[in-house]
Design an enzyme around this catalytic site. Sequence first.
Site, mmCIF file in Angstrom:
data_model
loop_
_atom_site.group_PDB
_atom_site.id
_atom_site.type_symbol
_atom_site.label_atom_id
_atom_site.label_comp_id
_atom_site.label_asym_id
_atom_site.label_seq_id
_atom_site.Cartn_x
_atom_site.Cartn_y
_atom_site.Cartn_z
ATOM 1 N N GLY A 1 -4.378 1.501 4.777
ATOM 2 C CA GLY A 1 -3.188 0.982 5.468
ATOM 3 C C GLY A 1 -3.591 0.309 6.773
ATOM 4 N N GLU B 1 10.020 1.541 10.337
ATOM 5 C CA GLU B 1 11.040 2.539 9.989
ATOM 6 C C GLU B 1 10.355 3.888 10.131
ATOM 7 O OE1 GLU B 1 14.069 1.856 9.325
ATOM 8 O OE2 GLU B 1 14.063 -0.232 8.687
ATOM 9 N N GLU C 1 10.390 16.573 14.509
ATOM 10 C CA GLU C 1 10.836 16.307 13.148
ATOM 11 C C GLU C 1 10.147 17.340 12.252
ATOM 12 O OE1 GLU C 1 9.325 12.819 11.054
ATOM 13 O OE2 GLU C 1 11.358 12.395 10.389
ATOM 14 N N CYS D 1 14.095 10.967 6.308
ATOM 15 C CA CYS D 1 13.956 10.585 7.711
ATOM 16 C C CYS D 1 15.278 10.677 8.462
ATOM 17 C CB CYS D 1 13.409 9.178 7.790
ATOM 18 S SG CYS D 1 14.275 8.068 6.687
ATOM 19 N N GLY E 1 -4.355 3.501 -1.829
ATOM 20 C CA GLY E 1 -5.234 3.887 -0.727
ATOM 21 C C GLY E 1 -4.559 4.800 0.262
ATOM 22 N N ASP E 2 -5.339 5.273 1.229
ATOM 23 C CA ASP E 2 -4.831 6.214 2.227
ATOM 24 C C ASP E 2 -4.546 5.495 3.553
ATOM 25 O OD1 ASP E 2 -7.338 5.600 3.016
ATOM 26 O OD2 ASP E 2 -8.193 7.601 2.700
ATOM 27 N N GLY E 3 -4.484 6.270 4.629
ATOM 28 C CA GLY E 3 -4.188 5.689 5.944
ATOM 29 C C GLY E 3 -5.229 4.660 6.372
ATOM 30 N N LYS F 1 0.882 -1.170 0.000
ATOM 31 C CA LYS F 1 0.000 0.000 0.000
ATOM 32 C C LYS F 1 0.918 1.217 0.000
ATOM 33 C CE LYS F 1 -1.580 2.875 2.362
ATOM 34 N NZ LYS F 1 -1.250 4.194 1.742
HETATM 35 P P1 NAD Z 1 2.592 8.750 7.177
HETATM 36 O O1 NAD Z 1 2.823 7.995 8.437
HETATM 37 O O2 NAD Z 1 1.549 9.767 7.158
HETATM 38 O O3 NAD Z 1 2.208 7.733 6.010
HETATM 39 C C1 NAD Z 1 3.040 6.646 5.657
HETATM 40 C C2 NAD Z 1 2.202 5.553 5.039
HETATM 41 O O4 NAD Z 1 1.332 5.016 6.035
HETATM 42 C C3 NAD Z 1 1.285 6.023 3.926
HETATM 43 O O5 NAD Z 1 1.181 4.998 2.972
HETATM 44 C C4 NAD Z 1 -0.038 6.238 4.627
HETATM 45 O O6 NAD Z 1 -1.155 6.131 3.776
HETATM 46 C C5 NAD Z 1 -0.027 5.115 5.649
HETATM 47 N N1 NAD Z 1 -0.767 5.358 6.879
HETATM 48 C C6 NAD Z 1 -1.095 6.533 7.470
HETATM 49 N N2 NAD Z 1 -1.747 6.313 8.627
HETATM 50 C C7 NAD Z 1 -1.815 4.958 8.778
HETATM 51 C C8 NAD Z 1 -2.364 4.115 9.778
HETATM 52 N N3 NAD Z 1 -2.970 4.606 10.862
HETATM 53 N N4 NAD Z 1 -2.262 2.775 9.614
HETATM 54 C C9 NAD Z 1 -1.627 2.260 8.533
HETATM 55 N N5 NAD Z 1 -1.114 3.013 7.548
HETATM 56 C C10 NAD Z 1 -1.192 4.349 7.671
HETATM 57 O O7 NAD Z 1 4.027 9.316 6.747
HETATM 58 P P2 NAD Z 1 4.392 10.177 5.452
HETATM 59 O O8 NAD Z 1 3.957 11.573 5.687
HETATM 60 O O9 NAD Z 1 3.957 9.471 4.216
HETATM 61 O O10 NAD Z 1 5.998 10.078 5.470
HETATM 62 C C11 NAD Z 1 6.789 10.902 6.233
HETATM 63 C C12 NAD Z 1 7.242 10.187 7.496
HETATM 64 O O11 NAD Z 1 7.910 8.974 7.144
HETATM 65 C C13 NAD Z 1 8.260 10.982 8.262
HETATM 66 O O12 NAD Z 1 7.973 10.932 9.642
HETATM 67 C C14 NAD Z 1 9.581 10.264 7.968
HETATM 68 O O13 NAD Z 1 10.560 10.440 8.935
HETATM 69 C C15 NAD Z 1 9.131 8.859 7.853
HETATM 70 N N6 NAD Z 1 10.100 8.066 7.067
HETATM 71 C C16 NAD Z 1 10.888 7.167 7.720
HETATM 72 C C17 NAD Z 1 11.837 6.429 7.020
HETATM 73 C C18 NAD Z 1 12.730 5.443 7.715
HETATM 74 O O14 NAD Z 1 13.270 4.578 7.065
HETATM 75 N N7 NAD Z 1 12.897 5.528 9.013
HETATM 76 C C19 NAD Z 1 11.965 6.587 5.646
HETATM 77 C C20 NAD Z 1 11.151 7.503 5.007
HETATM 78 C C21 NAD Z 1 10.202 8.233 5.751
#
Ligand code: NAD
Length: 484
Positions: free
Chosen positions: A212, A250, A386, A286, A207-209, A176
């Site tokens: 997920g 991650e 962050e 990140c 799809g969105d969160g 996703k």
């Molecule tokens: P996000 O958490 O909003 O979304 C990430 C993914 O999770 C998306 O596909 C989203 O649709 C899904 N999602 C959102 N809420 C969810 C839930 N409750 N249950 C399951 N899935 C859900 O993050 P973002 O804005 O897309 O990305 C930025 C964040 O990602 C930053 O905090 C960054 O540090 C982190 N990041 C971490 C790494 C790493 O390897 N540590 C790498 C890249 C990004």
Amino acid sequence: MFQDISEKLLTHYVDGAWQAPLTSQMAPVTNPTDESELGRVVLAGRDDVDRAVEAARAGLARFRHSTKQERLELLQRIGEVAEGRLEDLAVVISCEIGAPITMAREQQAAAGLSHLRGFMRALEAQPEREDLPGGDLLIREPVGVSALITPWNWPINQISLKMLAVIATGGACVLKPSEVAPISATIWMEIMDDAGVPAGVVNMIHGDGAAGGELAAHRDVDMVSFTGSTRAGREVMTTAAHDLRRVALELGGKSPNLVFADCGDALEARVRHAVAECFLNTGQSCDAPTRLLVEDSIHDRVVEIAAEAARETRVDDPAKPGDHLGPLVSEAQFTRVQRLIEAGIEEGARPVAGGPGRPEGIERGWWVRPTVFADVTPEMALAREEIFGPVLSIMRFDSEEDAIALANDTPYGLAAYIQTGDPARAERLAARLRAGAIHVNGKSMDEGAPFGGVKQSGFGREGGRAGLETFQEIKTYHAQWDTP
Ligand code: NAD
């Protein structure tokens, strides 16, 4: 290419085919450069999730019996097909997240091939069965069906780190990808299809969160590999705890970069590199080194160099080649970064480059000014949150002990960076800094080096041998044939 892809954005890739969705919700995909609409993407509902997981279970039943040699050949074919699609990937990543095209080509799109090489080397070297010292046997098996949930900021990097490991280990998955960057994910799935990954082994739902969340909670998912915010990671883990499902996370970061006076003549180059690393991908990485911790005796000089480097950082159209920065990905990111820049000023930090608002002359799109703050103190939001934008916070320390305490004073632990001319000091610090990776004097990671964090940056490693193990189970075999 775009016409074909726009149609696929309205489907899910399930069981080796682009299938019409079972629910009809959609969301716009926007170009952050000018806020124009690039297309619309379908948002999976529970029925779509069920169908994809079911396909993955059937795919797993067949693929788990593939041989290592077959999987190596499949990875090789994926590499060949991906090579021919790198420019497509770079162009769409540039459009959907605003990454400047040179960086989108050389780093964003190229990351997939780099991880592929790392996994192939690791798979070749990893024995599938090992004799234990007493004569028992250790057998490595795929973990099963994995849910892969990925963010928008390094879209192909994140997807490839997970999906290639699933393929290498003989597992199956449902991806996703981020609803903010679904186009590059769609091209990635075209690559999988063209390379002949067997039906059901890799599936993708848009799809969105909420989608997920459904996927992470699905009873037929054996493992959830999530990359994204600490907020969503916590929800994924809470959900998975109910069925004691395996989880790899991650998450976010707030990485320190420690600069010592013993850098000597290299100081200016090191500080300029530190600023560029913080601003890479418009600060949306990140593991970006966002807290520059500077030894007292060189503090004022470092502030001067960093401010100058930020003022010289150009922002420009992502479609133009060059080393400039593009916009932030979305309005939500823009609002967040503006709020934190304003909080920094209110809390008494000193802006020495950039500041709030868009760069001069730009009125549309999610553009921000490369910003450096001096006089940041540990309790300020600038030091703790962050930001995920091109904002560098400079703090000072007076001893190695003080530097370590400041560096570790964060809930995160993804990476830590050290600038020093003294190898013994670097080793000493590396032993005490709580982070998944320590970078000394600008050295980046080699291909196949495992990536991941500690504390609230998550757990589990991606890439290379450790990345394979994340998606494997160990089974032991104990047999005797003489009657006891
Ligand atoms: P996000 O958490 O909003 O979304 C990430 C993914 O999770 C998306 O596909 C989203 O649709 C899904 N999602 C959102 N809420 C969810 C839930 N409750 N249950 C399951 N899935 C859900 O993050 P973002 O804005 O897309 O990305 C930025 C964040 O990602 C930053 O905090 C960054 O540090 C982190 N990041 C971490 C790494 C790493 O390897 N540590 C790498 C890249 C990004």
